[in-house]
Design a protein around this motif. Structure first.
Motif, PDB file in Angstrom:
ATOM      1  N   ILE A   1     105.868 -64.277 -96.432  1.00 30.88           N
ATOM      2  CA  ILE A   1     106.593 -65.151 -97.360  1.00 30.88           C
ATOM      3  C   ILE A   1     106.506 -64.613 -98.784  1.00 30.88           C
ATOM      4  N   GLU A   2     105.339 -64.146 -99.142  1.00 29.87           N
ATOM      5  CA  GLU A   2     105.167 -63.591-100.486  1.00 29.87           C
ATOM      6  C   GLU A   2     106.139 -62.432-100.710  1.00 29.87           C
ATOM      7  N   ARG A   3     106.224 -61.564 -99.709  1.00 27.77           N
ATOM      8  CA  ARG A   3     107.142 -60.426 -99.838  1.00 27.77           C
ATOM      9  C   ARG A   3     108.588 -60.884 -99.868  1.00 27.77           C
ATOM     10  N   ALA A   4     108.899 -61.839 -99.004  1.00 25.93           N
ATOM     11  CA  ALA A   4     110.291 -62.322 -98.945  1.00 25.93           C
ATOM     12  C   ALA A   4     110.725 -62.856-100.306  1.00 25.93           C
ATOM     13  N   ASN A   5     109.825 -63.572-100.977  1.00 24.79           N
ATOM     14  CA  ASN A   5     110.175 -64.203-102.260  1.00 24.79           C
ATOM     15  C   ASN A   5     110.018 -63.277-103.462  1.00 24.79           C
ATOM     16  N   ASP A   6     109.531 -62.063-103.231  1.00 25.17           N
ATOM     17  CA  ASP A   6     109.251 -61.147-104.331  1.00 25.17           C
ATOM     18  C   ASP A   6     110.529 -60.421-104.774  1.00 25.17           C
ATOM     19  N   THR A   7     111.471 -61.161-105.287  1.00 26.35           N
ATOM     20  CA  THR A   7     112.752 -60.610-105.727  1.00 26.35           C
ATOM     21  C   THR A   7     113.403 -61.603-106.686  1.00 26.35           C
ATOM     22  N   GLU A   8     114.262 -61.067-107.577  1.00 32.48           N
ATOM     23  CA  GLU A   8     114.965 -61.989-108.491  1.00 32.48           C
ATOM     24  C   GLU A   8     116.127 -62.678-107.779  1.00 32.48           C
ATOM     25  N   TYR A   9     116.457 -62.170-106.577  1.00 31.89           N
ATOM     26  CA  TYR A   9     117.566 -62.762-105.810  1.00 31.89           C
ATOM     27  C   TYR A   9     117.076 -63.919-104.944  1.00 31.89           C
ATOM     28  N   GLY A  10     117.998 -64.756-104.497  1.00 22.75           N
ATOM     29  CA  GLY A  10     117.626 -65.878-103.618  1.00 22.75           C
ATOM     30  C   GLY A  10     118.816 -66.405-102.835  1.00 22.75           C
ATOM     31  N   LEU A  11     119.523 -65.489-102.172  1.00 23.54           N
ATOM     32  CA  LEU A  11     120.720 -65.942-101.458  1.00 23.54           C
ATOM     33  C   LEU A  11     120.368 -66.434-100.054  1.00 23.54           C
ATOM     34  N   VAL A  12     119.895 -65.510 -99.218  1.00 28.98           N
ATOM     35  CA  VAL A  12     119.648 -65.874 -97.818  1.00 28.98           C
ATOM     36  C   VAL A  12     118.418 -65.126 -97.310  1.00 28.98           C
ATOM     37  N   ALA A  13     117.764 -65.708 -96.312  1.00 28.54           N
ATOM     38  CA  ALA A  13     116.673 -65.025 -95.604  1.00 28.54           C
ATOM     39  C   ALA A  13     116.899 -65.273 -94.121  1.00 28.54           C
ATOM     40  N   TYR A  14     116.431 -64.365 -93.303  1.00 29.26           N
ATOM     41  CA  TYR A  14     116.517 -64.523 -91.847  1.00 29.26           C
ATOM     42  C   TYR A  14     115.093 -64.612 -91.306  1.00 29.26           C
ATOM     43  N   VAL A  15     114.879 -65.556 -90.391  1.00 25.89           N
ATOM     44  CA  VAL A  15     113.538 -65.789 -89.859  1.00 25.89           C
ATOM     45  C   VAL A  15     113.610 -65.837 -88.337  1.00 25.89           C
ATOM     46  N   PHE A  16     112.809 -65.039 -87.680  1.00 21.54           N
ATOM     47  CA  PHE A  16     112.766 -65.063 -86.216  1.00 21.54           C
ATOM     48  C   PHE A  16     111.365 -65.436 -85.741  1.00 21.54           C
ATOM     49  N   THR A  17     111.277 -66.605 -85.106  1.00 23.72           N
ATOM     50  CA  THR A  17     110.018 -67.104 -84.555  1.00 23.72           C
ATOM     51  C   THR A  17     110.351 -68.151 -83.498  1.00 23.72           C
ATOM     52  N   ARG A  18     109.465 -68.285 -82.476  1.00 25.57           N
ATOM     53  CA  ARG A  18     109.698 -69.338 -81.485  1.00 25.57           C
ATOM     54  C   ARG A  18     108.802 -70.550 -81.726  1.00 25.57           C
TER      55      ARG A  18
ATOM     56  N   PHE B   1     127.566 -72.591 -98.714  1.00 22.38           N
ATOM     57  CA  PHE B   1     127.153 -71.205 -98.944  1.00 22.38           C
ATOM     58  C   PHE B   1     126.798 -71.031-100.407  1.00 22.38           C
ATOM     59  N   GLY B   2     125.639 -70.427-100.671  1.00 14.54           N
ATOM     60  CA  GLY B   2     125.303 -70.153-102.066  1.00 14.54           C
ATOM     61  C   GLY B   2     123.835 -69.833-102.235  1.00 14.54           C
ATOM     62  N   GLY B   3     123.505 -69.373-103.424  1.00 11.22           N
ATOM     63  CA  GLY B   3     122.151 -68.898-103.645  1.00 11.22           C
ATOM     64  C   GLY B   3     121.430 -69.600-104.768  1.00 11.22           C
ATOM     65  N   VAL B   4     120.110 -69.343-104.831  1.00 12.29           N
ATOM     66  CA  VAL B   4     119.292 -69.801-105.946  1.00 12.29           C
ATOM     67  C   VAL B   4     118.869 -68.555-106.731  1.00 12.29           C
ATOM     68  N   LYS B   5     118.050 -68.761-107.749  1.00  9.54           N
ATOM     69  CA  LYS B   5     117.596 -67.678-108.629  1.00  9.54           C
ATOM     70  C   LYS B   5     118.819 -66.878-109.121  1.00  9.54           C
ATOM     71  N   GLN B   6     118.733 -65.543-109.133  1.00 12.10           N
ATOM     72  CA  GLN B   6     119.866 -64.790-109.702  1.00 12.10           C
ATOM     73  C   GLN B   6     120.959 -64.486-108.675  1.00 12.10           C
ATOM     74  N   SER B   7     120.964 -65.218-107.585  1.00 12.32           N
ATOM     75  CA  SER B   7     122.048 -65.057-106.604  1.00 12.32           C
ATOM     76  C   SER B   7     123.203 -66.005-106.858  1.00 12.32           C
ATOM     77  N   GLY B   8     123.061 -66.890-107.811  1.00  9.28           N
ATOM     78  CA  GLY B   8     124.260 -67.655-108.134  1.00  9.28           C
ATOM     79  C   GLY B   8     124.065 -69.082-108.582  1.00  9.28           C
TER      80      GLY B   8
END
Ligand code: ADP
Length: 489
Positions: A410-427, A458-465
Motif C-alpha cells: 500500500i505504501e508503494r501504491a500510494n507513493d506517487t503524486e497521481y491518484g487515478l486508479v489501482a488494481y488489486v488482486f486477492t481472494r 470515472f476520475g482521479g484524486v491528487k494530481q490525476s484530476g
C-alpha cells in the motif's frame, strides 16, 4: 485492394472542415494540417487548421444558441442522444476503421471503443429526463428552500488522442443532456473521430450551434483566448497533468469552472492469495488495453514475493505472444504508438530501468522499419528508483517488483503524486476492502483489469484530476444549482 478501398471510403466519408454554427467551413485563411497513420507514417488526409478567429466564431455560435438550447424540452435532448447512440452502433465498423487509421490501435479494439463511446450517449440520454431539485423548509420552519438545476452554459472541451471518440462522448453526452452548448477541440493527432461525431449528431437532429468543432495544430494559441473569454462557462479537459496544470492556471483568470481528467501511474497489486489466472488475465488487460496508451493503464506491478516469479513468467509468456502490426491487419493485437516522441520516451524509460538492473523477459528492443512500433515488454526485478515506476509510461511495458507485506504494497501504491486508479488482486474479502479503503485513488479494479464503464464515476484524486465523468456524477459537472429562498410569512 479491397481493404484499401474500404479505408479510402471511410476517409472520404468524413468531413474535414470546421463545424461552426451548423455549417462546415474551411479555416479562416484556408490552412490545413495532415493526419498521420502511425503504422505507416503516411498522411491519411488533411483537415482544417483553425485559427483563433475560427475559435471565436465557434464560441459566438455556442453562445448564440445557449439560452434556447438550455430551455429545450428534455424529451428532445434525450431523443437526440438516443438516436446518436443508435447511429454510432449502426456505423461501428466504419467508425472503428477510421479510428484505427488515425490512432493505430487494432480495429477490434477501436470497435470496443466505439461501443463504449456510444454508451455514454445512451446513459446520459436518461439524465436529460431526471434533472430535479428539492423543496424543503428552513430549519426554523419559516421560509422554504427551492433548488433548480440549470445548464452551466457554453463549454470548451479539449480531448486527447488515445481514446479519440470516447473521451469526446463522455463530455458531450452529459453536456447535451444538461442543455449546454459546446466548442470541441479534439487532439491534433486524431481529429477525424470527432468530425465524424459532428456528422452523427447533426443527423440525430442536434440543432445548429449546439456542437461546434475546431480542429487545429496549435492548441494553446487557438484555445487560449476562449479560456479568457468571459462568455465561456466551463472547461472540460482530458489529457496530461502537465497541460492540465497550465489550463487550470489559465482558467483561474475568469474563475472558470473546470473538470480535469489527467494522468495516472496505476499500481497493480497481486497478493499471495490471488487467483493467478485471474491476475495474469487482468494484468494483460490493464497493461495492453490501448497499447498501454491509457491513463488507467497499469504502470507498475507490485507482486507478493512468493508469487512474483510465477506471475512474471506467465505475464511475459502472454505479452510475448501478442502480434504487433498495423491495426487493420488480421490477428494484430498491438498497434503502433502515436508518434516518434512517445516511442522514444518508452524506449528511454526501458533503457533507464535496464541500466539500473531490470531484466527484460520479452521485448525491450526497438524494431526497425516504418511505423512507431514498440514491442510488448516485461521487465523483471525492477529497482524502485527506476523512472518507469514514477513516470507515466504510455506504452506496452510492464515493470515488476516484489513486496513482502500488505503495508509495504500500500505504501508503494500510494507513493506517487497521481491518484487515478489501482488494481488489486486477492481472494481474501477482508483484505480486499481494507486495501481498497487505504488506496489514494479515485477508482479501484478489484480482481478486474478494467474500470471504464459509462454507468460508473470515472476520475482521479491528487494530481490525476478534478471531477467525475459518467455514472450519476457525470451530469453534475454540467449543471449549476440555483437556490431560491422563499418567504412564507
Ligand atoms: P495527451 O498527450 O495525453 O493527448 P496532452 O495533454 O498533450 O495529452 O493533450 C491533450 C489535449 O490537450 C490535446 O487535444 C492537445 O491538443 C491539447 N493541448 C495540448 N497543449 C495545450 C495547451 N497549451 N492549451 C490547450 N490545449 C492543449
Amino acid at each position: 485492394m479491397a481493404i484499401a478501398t474500404q479505408e479510402q471510403q471511410v476517409v472520404e466519408g468524413v468531413e474535414k472542415r470546421l463545424l461552426i454554427g451548423g455549417e462546415w467551413r474551411d479555416a479562416a485563411g484556408g490552412a490545413t494540417f495532415p493526419v498521420i497513420d502511425p503504422a505507416t507514417e503516411e498522411p491519411v488526409c488533411e483537415v482544417a487548421d483553425a485559427t483563433p478567429e475560427d475559435a471565436k466564431a465557434a464560441l459566438d455560435a455556442a453562445v448564440a444558441v445557449q439560452a434556447e438550447w438550455g430551455a429545450s424540452a428534455p424529451n428532445d435532448r434525450a431523443k437526440i442522444l438516443w438516436d446518436a447512440f443508435e447511429l454510432m452502433m449502426e456505423r461501428a465498423d466504419e467508425l472503428a476503421l477510421l479510428m484505427t487509421l488515425e490512432m493505430g490501435k487494432a480495429v477490434a479494439e477501436s470497435k470496443s471503443e466505439i461501443v463504449y463511446a456510444a454508451d455514454f450517449f445512451r446513459w446520459h440520454s436518461g439524465d436529460a429526463l431526471r434533472l430535479d431539485g428539492v423543496y424543503k423548509q428552513f430549519g426554523n420552519g419559516t421560509s422554504r428552500v427551492l433548488t433548480m438545476k440549470q445548464p452551466v452554459g457554453p463549454c470548451l472541451m479539449i480531448t486527447p488522442w488515445n481514446f479519440p471518440m470516447a473521451m469526446g462522448t463522455r463530455k458531450v453526452g452529459p453536456a447535451v443532456a444538461a442543455g449546454c452548448t459546446v466548442v470541441m477541440k479534439p487532439a491534433g493527432a486524431t481529429p477525424l473521430c470527432m468530425l465524424a461525431l459532428g456528422q452523427i449528431l447533426e443527423e440525430a437532429g442536434l440543432p445548429a450551434g449546439v456542437f461546434n468543432i475546431i480542429t487545429t495544430s496549435s492548441s494553446g494559441k487557438v484555445t487560449g483566448p476562449l479560456i479568457e473569454d468571459p462568455r465561456l462557462r466551463k472547461l472540460s479537459f482530458t489529457g496530461s497533468t502537465e497541460v492540465g496544470r497550465k489550463l487550470i492556471e489559465a482558467a483561474a483568470g475568469s474563475v472558470l469552472k473546470t473538470s480535469m481528467e489527467l494522468g495516472g501511474n496505476a499500481p497493480f497489486l497481486v497478493f499471495e492469495d490471488a487467483d493467478l489466472d485471474e491476475a495474469v488475465e487482468g494484468a494483460l488487460l490493464a497493461k495492453m488495453r490501448n497499447i498501454g496508451e491509457a491513463c488507467t493503464s497499469a504502470n507498475r506491478f507490485h507482486v507478493a514475493e512468493s508469487v512474483k516469479d510465477e506471475f512474471t513468467r506467465r505475464l511475459a509468456e502472454k505479452m510475448g505472444a501478442l502480434k504487433s502490426g498495423r491495426g487493420t491487419e488480421e490477428d494484430v493485437k498491438v498497434g503502433p504508438l502515436i508518434d516518434q516522441e512517445s516511442r522514444e520516451k518508452v524506449a528511454e524509460l526501458v533503457e533507464d530501468a535496464v541500466s539500473k538492473g531490470a531484466k527484460p523477459l520479452t521485448g525491450g528492443e526497438l524494431p526497425g522499419g516504418r511505423g512507431y512500433f514498440y514491442p510488448p515488454t516485461v521487465l523483471a526485478d525492477v529497482p524502485l528508483d527506476a523512472r518507469v515506476f514514477s513516470e507515466e509510461i504510455f506504452g506496452p511495458v510492464a515493470p515488476i517488483a516484489a513486496f513482502s507485506s500488505e503495508d509495504e504494497a500500500i505504501e508503494r501504491a500510494n507513493d506517487t503524486e497521481y491518484g487515478l486508479v489501482a488494481y488489486v488482486f486477492t481472494r481474501d474479502a477482508k483484505r480486499a476492502i481494507r486495501v481498497c479503503e487505504r488506496l489514494e485513488t479515485g477508482m479501484v479494479g478489484l480482481n478486474q483489469g478494467m474500470v471504464s464503464n459509462a454507468g460508473a464515476p470515472f476520475g482521479g484524486v491528487k494530481q490525476s484530476g478534478i471531477g467525475r465523468e459518467g455514472g450519476n456524477e457525470g451530469i453534475e459537472e454540467f449543471l449549476e444549482t440555483k437556490y431560491v429562498a422563499m418567504n412564507m410569512d
